[in-house]
Design a protein around this motif. Structure first.
Motif, PDB file in Angstrom:
ATOM      1  N   PHE A 161       0.843  -1.196   0.000  1.00  0.00           N
ATOM      2  CA  PHE A 161       0.000   0.000   0.000  1.00  0.00           C
ATOM      3  C   PHE A 161       0.881   1.250   0.000  1.00  0.00           C
ATOM      4  N   ALA A 162       0.253   2.383  -0.278  1.00  0.00           N
ATOM      5  CA  ALA A 162       0.981   3.650  -0.348  1.00  0.00           C
ATOM      6  C   ALA A 162       0.090   4.787   0.127  1.00  0.00           C
ATOM      7  N   MET A 163       0.730   5.846   0.633  1.00  0.00           N
ATOM      8  CA  MET A 163       0.013   7.027   1.104  1.00  0.00           C
ATOM      9  C   MET A 163       1.015   8.143   1.362  1.00  0.00           C
ATOM     10  N   ARG A 164       0.508   9.358   1.524  1.00  0.00           N
ATOM     11  CA  ARG A 164       1.379  10.466   1.897  1.00  0.00           C
ATOM     12  C   ARG A 164       1.930  10.253   3.302  1.00  0.00           C
ATOM     13  N   LYS A 165       3.175  10.638   3.508  1.00  0.00           N
ATOM     14  CA  LYS A 165       3.755  10.552   4.843  1.00  0.00           C
ATOM     15  C   LYS A 165       2.998  11.443   5.818  1.00  0.00           C
ATOM     16  N   ALA A 166       2.555  12.600   5.347  1.00  0.00           N
ATOM     17  CA  ALA A 166       1.814  13.519   6.215  1.00  0.00           C
ATOM     18  C   ALA A 166       0.503  12.902   6.682  1.00  0.00           C
ATOM     19  N   THR A 167      -0.158  12.142   5.810  1.00  0.00           N
ATOM     20  CA  THR A 167      -1.410  11.482   6.196  1.00  0.00           C
ATOM     21  C   THR A 167      -1.145  10.381   7.201  1.00  0.00           C
ATOM     22  N   PHE A 168      -0.069   9.638   6.982  1.00  0.00           N
ATOM     23  CA  PHE A 168       0.309   8.587   7.929  1.00  0.00           C
ATOM     24  C   PHE A 168       0.522   9.187   9.318  1.00  0.00           C
ATOM     25  N   ALA A 169       1.233  10.311   9.378  1.00  0.00           N
ATOM     26  CA  ALA A 169       1.483  10.973  10.663  1.00  0.00           C
ATOM     27  C   ALA A 169       0.189  11.510  11.262  1.00  0.00           C
ATOM     28  N   GLN A 170      -0.676  12.052  10.422  1.00  0.00           N
ATOM     29  CA  GLN A 170      -1.964  12.576  10.889  1.00  0.00           C
ATOM     30  C   GLN A 170      -2.789  11.491  11.575  1.00  0.00           C
ATOM     31  N   LEU A 171      -2.741  10.281  11.029  1.00  0.00           N
ATOM     32  CA  LEU A 171      -3.509   9.167  11.592  1.00  0.00           C
ATOM     33  C   LEU A 171      -2.827   8.539  12.806  1.00  0.00           C
ATOM     34  N   GLY A 172      -1.585   8.906  13.073  1.00  0.00           N
ATOM     35  CA  GLY A 172      -0.865   8.354  14.206  1.00  0.00           C
ATOM     36  C   GLY A 172      -0.200   7.027  13.926  1.00  0.00           C
ATOM     37  N   GLY A 173      -0.139   6.656  12.655  1.00  0.00           N
ATOM     38  CA  GLY A 173       0.492   5.386  12.312  1.00  0.00           C
ATOM     39  C   GLY A 173      -0.323   4.195  12.786  1.00  0.00           C
ATOM     40  N   PHE A 174       0.332   3.053  12.870  1.00  0.00           N
ATOM     41  CA  PHE A 174      -0.321   1.827  13.351  1.00  0.00           C
ATOM     42  C   PHE A 174      -0.327   1.827  14.880  1.00  0.00           C
ATOM     43  N   ASP A 175      -1.383   1.289  15.446  1.00  0.00           N
ATOM     44  CA  ASP A 175      -1.546   1.231  16.899  1.00  0.00           C
ATOM     45  C   ASP A 175      -0.611   0.161  17.463  1.00  0.00           C
ATOM     46  N   GLU A 176       0.341   0.594  18.292  1.00  0.00           N
ATOM     47  CA  GLU A 176       1.349  -0.333  18.814  1.00  0.00           C
ATOM     48  C   GLU A 176       0.854  -1.166  19.992  1.00  0.00           C
ATOM     49  N   ASP A 177      -0.421  -1.030  20.353  1.00  0.00           N
ATOM     50  CA  ASP A 177      -1.008  -1.949  21.328  1.00  0.00           C
ATOM     51  C   ASP A 177      -1.199  -3.337  20.726  1.00  0.00           C
TER      52      ASP A 177
END
Length: 313
Positions: A161-177
Motif C-alpha cells: 500500500f501507499a500514502m502520503r507521509k503527512a497522512t500517515f502521521a496525521q492518523l498516528g500510524g499503526f496502533d502499537e497496542d
C-alpha cells in the motif's frame, strides 16, 4: 514528489534480496529503501542506485505495528510505499502509485500476484512472474478502471500500500497496542475511514508475492490473535478477525468467555498445523478452505448427533 519504500523484516534474507532486486528494475526508482530490521543485525543487500537505510530494532517483543511506524518515521520521502518483505515490486509499482496520488488523496492498495514454489529460481523475470502469478481468491481483484473506491475498512491490507507521509502521521500510524500478529491492519483501516481518509484499490502498482509456507488461519499465532482481538474489541466495541476465531473455536482451541470475548483452551497440535499449512501446490494458504472444511465437519457431526438411535427389533 519524493517516494520512500518501507519494509520490515525478521530473517527472510532471500526474500529481502529479491525485493531489492525488484526495486532495481523500477521505471521510477524510489528516493530510498527503509528497512526496519526486527533482529540484531543488518542485512547484506545488493547494490542499488538509491540509498538503503536499515534501522535495527532487535528481537524483543516483535511488533509489526511498531516496525512500520519506525520505518515511516525514518523515511524522508513525501510518499510512503509499504511492501512486505516477501514482495517483489513490478517495474511500474512506484510509478503507478505516484500517478494514483496525483489523481486522489488517501490510502492506495495495489495488486498482488501470488507466485508458486520455484518461480524465483531463475532470478528476476517479470514476464514469467506475470504468467505464473495468481490472484488471491479471498481478496478483491483490481478495479475496472485505474482507481476504485474501497468501501470496507476491513479490506485494508498492509502487504502492498501507499500514502502520503503527512497522512500517515496525521492518523498516528499503526496502533502499537497490537503486538505480534493480527488486528493491526483492520484497526488502521478503521482509523483511516473514521477520519475521512478514503481507501482506494489500484489497477497496477503490482507486487509479486514470493512463495513460502504459511498457515491460514494463523493457528501458529493463536495467542497474539486472541490478545489483539481483545485490544480491538476494547477500542471499537465490537470484534474483528471473526473468521479466524470461528475456525479456532471449531478446532476446539478456544471457547466463548460469555462476555463477547474468547478463552484459550489448549495449544494447537500438529494436526491443527497440518490442517492449516500451505501445501506445495498452493500459491497461498486459504482460511476460507479450512473454515469450509471445519464447518462441514461440524455440520455432519451435528446431523449425526440428531439422528434417532437405532434399536434392535
Amino acid at each position: 514528489m519524493t517516494i520512500s519504500v518501507c519494509t520490515l523484516a525478521h530473517g527472510r534474507d532471500e526474500h529481502l534480496q529479491y525485493l531489492v532486486r525488484g526495486l532495481n528494475h523500477s521505471r521510477r526508482p524510489p528516493c530510498e529503501l527503509v528497512v526496519a530490521a526486527m533482529q540484531d543485525r543488518r542485512y547484506e543487500l545488493p547494490e542499488t542506485g538509491f540509498p538503503i537505510r536499515q534501522i535495527v530494532l532487535g528481537t524483543d517483543a516483535i511488533c509489526l505495528a511498531k516496525a512500520r511506524n519506525v520505518a515511516a518515521e525514518h523515511a524522508r520521502g513525501e510518499m510512503l510505499v509499504f511492501l512486505d518483505v516477501d514482495c517483489i515490486p513490478a517495474p511500474s509499482l512506484i510509478q503507478d502509485y505516484a500517478a494514483a496520488l496525483a489523481l486522489e488523496d488517501g490510502i492506495f492498495m495495489g495488486e498482488v500476484g501470488y507466485l508458486p514454489s520455484g518461480a524465483t529460481v531463475g532470478g528476476i523475470d517479470f514476464e514469467t512472474f506475470e504468467e505464473l502469478a495468481v490472484e488471491h481468491s479471498e481478496r478483491a481483484g483490481p478495479p475496472p478502471g485505474f482507481l476504485g473506491s474501497c468501501e470496507d475498512y476491513r479490506c485494508f491490507w498492509s502487504l502492498n500500500f501507499a500514502m502520503r507521509k503527512a497522512t500517515f502521521a496525521q492518523l498516528g500510524g499503526f496502533d502499537e497496542d497490537y503486538v505480534g500478529y493480527g488486528g493491526e491492519d483492520t484497526d488502521f483501516g478503521r482509523v483511516a475511514t473514521s477520519n475521512g481518509v478514503p481507501l482506494w484499490w489500484v489497477r497496477g502498482a503490482k507486487a509479486y508475492h514470493q512463495y513460502h509456507k504459511h498457515h491460514m488461519p494463523p493457528v501458529h499465532h493463536l495467542d497474539s490473535v486472541l490478545a489483539n482481538a481483545a485490544v480491538f474489541a476494547r477500542k471499537w466495541g465490537h470484534s474483528t478477525m471473526d473468521h479466524w476465531l470461528r475456525a479456532f473455536s471449531l478446532m476446539g482451541l478456544i471457547e466463548s468467555d460469555g462476555s463477547g470475548g474468547w478463552r484459550k483452551l489448549r495449544d494447537p497440535s500438529e494436526a491443527h498445523l497440518a490442517l492449516t499449512r500451505q501445501q506445495e501446490h498452493q500459491p497461498y494458504a486459504s482460511s476460507a478452505w479450512v473454515l469450509e472444511k471445519l464447518e462441514d465437519q461440524e455440520s455432519r457431526g451435528s446431523a449425526a448427533s440428531r439422528a434417532p438411535a437405532m434399536t434392535a427389533a
